[in-house]
Design a protein around this motif. Structure first.
Motif, PDB file in Angstrom:
ATOM      1  N   SER A 172       0.789  -1.232   0.000  1.00 55.02           N
ATOM      2  CA  SER A 172       0.000   0.000   0.000  1.00 55.02           C
ATOM      3  C   SER A 172       0.818   1.278   0.000  1.00 55.02           C
ATOM      4  O   SER A 172       0.248   2.368  -0.005  1.00 55.02           O
ATOM      5  CB  SER A 172      -0.934  -0.003   1.215  1.00 55.02           C
ATOM      6  OG  SER A 172      -0.197  -0.039   2.423  1.00 55.02           O
ATOM      7  N   SER A 173       2.144   1.209   0.012  1.00 55.73           N
ATOM      8  CA  SER A 173       2.942   2.435   0.056  1.00 55.73           C
ATOM      9  C   SER A 173       4.333   2.209  -0.535  1.00 55.73           C
ATOM     10  O   SER A 173       4.791   1.070  -0.661  1.00 55.73           O
ATOM     11  CB  SER A 173       3.081   2.941   1.499  1.00 55.73           C
ATOM     12  OG  SER A 173       3.832   2.025   2.285  1.00 55.73           O
ATOM     13  N   ARG A 193      -5.414   2.331  -0.790  1.00 56.03           N
ATOM     14  CA  ARG A 193      -6.076   1.825   0.412  1.00 56.03           C
ATOM     15  C   ARG A 193      -7.589   1.734   0.207  1.00 56.03           C
ATOM     16  O   ARG A 193      -8.255   0.886   0.794  1.00 56.03           O
ATOM     17  CB  ARG A 193      -5.766   2.724   1.613  1.00 56.03           C
ATOM     18  CG  ARG A 193      -4.348   2.526   2.150  1.00 56.03           C
ATOM     19  CD  ARG A 193      -4.139   3.334   3.411  1.00 56.03           C
ATOM     20  NE  ARG A 193      -2.830   3.067   4.007  1.00 56.03           N
ATOM     21  CZ  ARG A 193      -2.595   2.135   4.900  1.00 56.03           C
ATOM     22  NH1 ARG A 193      -3.571   1.353   5.301  1.00 56.03           N
ATOM     23  NH2 ARG A 193      -1.394   1.972   5.416  1.00 56.03           N
ATOM     24  N   ASP A 194      -8.146   2.637  -0.606  1.00 58.26           N
ATOM     25  CA  ASP A 194      -9.578   2.608  -0.905  1.00 58.26           C
ATOM     26  C   ASP A 194      -9.760   1.984  -2.280  1.00 58.26           C
ATOM     27  O   ASP A 194      -9.341   2.550  -3.295  1.00 58.26           O
ATOM     28  CB  ASP A 194     -10.162   4.021  -0.875  1.00 58.26           C
ATOM     29  CG  ASP A 194     -10.052   4.665   0.496  1.00 58.26           C
ATOM     30  OD1 ASP A 194     -10.320   3.965   1.494  1.00 58.26           O
ATOM     31  OD2 ASP A 194      -9.686   5.846   0.566  1.00 58.26           O
ATOM     32  N   TYR A 227      -9.621  -6.455  -2.635  1.00 61.70           N
ATOM     33  CA  TYR A 227      -8.351  -6.665  -3.330  1.00 61.70           C
ATOM     34  C   TYR A 227      -8.282  -8.044  -3.987  1.00 61.70           C
ATOM     35  O   TYR A 227      -7.468  -8.275  -4.871  1.00 61.70           O
ATOM     36  CB  TYR A 227      -7.187  -6.510  -2.345  1.00 61.70           C
ATOM     37  CG  TYR A 227      -7.095  -5.135  -1.736  1.00 61.70           C
ATOM     38  CD1 TYR A 227      -6.300  -4.148  -2.303  1.00 61.70           C
ATOM     39  CD2 TYR A 227      -7.831  -4.816  -0.588  1.00 61.70           C
ATOM     40  CE1 TYR A 227      -6.229  -2.875  -1.749  1.00 61.70           C
ATOM     41  CE2 TYR A 227      -7.767  -3.553  -0.031  1.00 61.70           C
ATOM     42  CZ  TYR A 227      -6.969  -2.591  -0.612  1.00 61.70           C
ATOM     43  OH  TYR A 227      -6.923  -1.338  -0.066  1.00 61.70           O
ATOM     44  N   ALA A 248      -8.789  -6.756   5.414  1.00 63.59           N
ATOM     45  CA  ALA A 248      -9.628  -5.808   4.674  1.00 63.59           C
ATOM     46  C   ALA A 248     -11.057  -6.323   4.527  1.00 63.59           C
ATOM     47  O   ALA A 248     -11.855  -5.715   3.808  1.00 63.59           O
ATOM     48  CB  ALA A 248      -9.026  -5.524   3.306  1.00 63.59           C
ATOM     49  N   ASP A 319      -3.104  -0.700  12.494  1.00 59.23           N
ATOM     50  CA  ASP A 319      -3.023   0.423  11.553  1.00 59.23           C
ATOM     51  C   ASP A 319      -2.216   0.089  10.299  1.00 59.23           C
ATOM     52  O   ASP A 319      -1.993   0.946   9.458  1.00 59.23           O
ATOM     53  CB  ASP A 319      -2.395   1.644  12.242  1.00 59.23           C
ATOM     54  CG  ASP A 319      -3.270   2.195  13.361  1.00 59.23           C
ATOM     55  OD1 ASP A 319      -4.479   1.888  13.359  1.00 59.23           O
ATOM     56  OD2 ASP A 319      -2.750   2.909  14.233  1.00 59.23           O
ATOM     57  N   ARG A 320      -1.753  -1.170  10.179  1.00 62.36           N
ATOM     58  CA  ARG A 320      -0.986  -1.648   9.026  1.00 62.36           C
ATOM     59  C   ARG A 320       0.275  -0.797   8.793  1.00 62.36           C
ATOM     60  O   ARG A 320       0.642  -0.478   7.667  1.00 62.36           O
ATOM     61  CB  ARG A 320      -1.845  -1.649   7.754  1.00 62.36           C
ATOM     62  CG  ARG A 320      -3.107  -2.482   7.871  1.00 62.36           C
ATOM     63  CD  ARG A 320      -3.780  -2.608   6.519  1.00 62.36           C
ATOM     64  NE  ARG A 320      -5.204  -2.883   6.663  1.00 62.36           N
ATOM     65  CZ  ARG A 320      -6.048  -2.968   5.650  1.00 62.36           C
ATOM     66  NH1 ARG A 320      -5.616  -2.798   4.426  1.00 62.36           N
ATOM     67  NH2 ARG A 320      -7.314  -3.219   5.858  1.00 62.36           N
TER      68      ARG A 320
END
Length: 331
Positions: A172-173, A193-194, A227, A248, A319-320
């Motif tokens: 995610s990043s 993330r969305d 996902y 998720a 919070d991942r």
């Protein structure tokens, strides 16, 4: 002894560092002076009563620990006071001392630190069982890992490379992508993330571009939710989609996709497998310990906390924000 106890269902803020009476090992048990405890995603669920196991309260979370045997119950063989061990406890591990069934304990390999030992069996055991036993991953195949920067995902990267697979990490990043490539991932994809419908289509296109015309042979899904469908749309003919976890949410899969791809959706319940096939579990652990000795795998510990501050570690997991593993150190 002290333990970080869940006294009411809720988040990490509900946990209480509590003094308890010393416990004596029962028949078939050893008592372990805990040195370190691994922190895993199920620990964030069990305190909220959202996990398969719902222990009576009060209880401590913590499914894996390392430490030193300091007492032995009746009927135990193969262990002695002073042995360095790893124990899979299910829960109860965020404590200074724990009585564990001897059958759930493994002697620590020579040269392994307590921190590595406490962060080893859950993640590598899950991922080795998933890739070897459930997916039958082969050298030269393409492996996609959703949630690749977490504990089981990072283990899957190393194990996938050790098996000779081409590994695509999905995260995610950017910092997580860089972490995954540092572990050996051949390529990294960053997903939003969305995940709306447009984002699903974009993710599927990214995966297809990274995997090439044949598609993904094995997908390791430790994320779930919206996902999952883009990954299944990217599967190779005869591919295997591994269901590992649902941070998720539980996905809704259009089953026509499995027909069109002639692919499989394969459940991975490692925790149950070790009791149903203890000999297979011991064989898998022997193989992973050998990989550790060769330097092919090693837990990547990104944060350490005193055990009494375990709530902070669980917040990081929820919070991942974790890269690899988090460990708690006993006082």
């Amino acid at each position: 002894m002290h333990a970080l106890l869940s006294t009411a269902a809720g988040g990490p803020e509900t946990l209480e560092w509590t003094e308890l009476h010393d416990a004596a090992p029962k028949k078939g048990e050893v008592r372990i002076a805990v040195k370190a405890a691994g922190v895993n995603f199920p620990d964030t669920l069990i305190i909220r009563d959202l996990y398969q196991i719902k222990p009576p309260r009060p209880f401590a979370p913590g499914g894996e620990v390392s430490g030193i045997v300091d007492a032995i119950g009746d009927g135990v063989s193969g262990f002695a006071v002073g042995d360095k061990v790893i124990a899979m406890t299910g829960f109860g591990g965020f404590t200074t001392h724990i009585c564990a069934q001897a059958a759930t304990c493994l002697k620590m390999p020579e040269g392994m630190s307590f921190e590595d030992a406490a962060c080893f069996v859950f993640t590598y055991g899950t991922s080795h069982y998933a890739l070897k036993n459930r997916a039958e991953l082969k050298s030269g195949e393409t492996l996609l890992i959703l949630g690749a920067a977490g504990g089981v995902g990072a283990a899957a990267i190393e194990l996938g490379k050790a098996a000779g697979a081409r590994v695509i990490a999905a995260v995610s990043s950017q910092d997580k992508a860089e972490f995954c490539t540092s572990l050996g991932a051949d390529e990294a994809i960053i997903y939003p993330r969305d995940m709306d419908r447009a984002a699903q289509k974009e993710l599927s296109a990214q995966i297809k571009a990274a995997a090439g015309p044949e598609g993904v042979h094995v997908a390791y899904d430790a994320v779930g939710g919206d996902y999952a469908e883009p990954v299944i749309r990217s599967m190779a003919w005869g591919g295997r989609f591994l269901v590992v976890g649902f941070p998720a949410g539980i996905p809704a899969i259009p089953l026509n996709l499995t027909l069109l791809k002639s692919c499989q959706i394969v459940g991975v319940f490692w925790g149950a497998s070790i009791y149903r096939d203890p000999a297979g579990h011991m064989q898998n652990m022997s193989e992973i310990f050998e990989m550790y000795a060769k330097g092919q795998v090693q837990p990547r510990i990104s944060a350490r906390f005193p055990m009494q501050d375990g709530a902070q570690a669980l917040e990081m997991i929820s919070d991942r924000k974790v890269l690899g593993k988090v460990v708690l150190l006993a006082p």
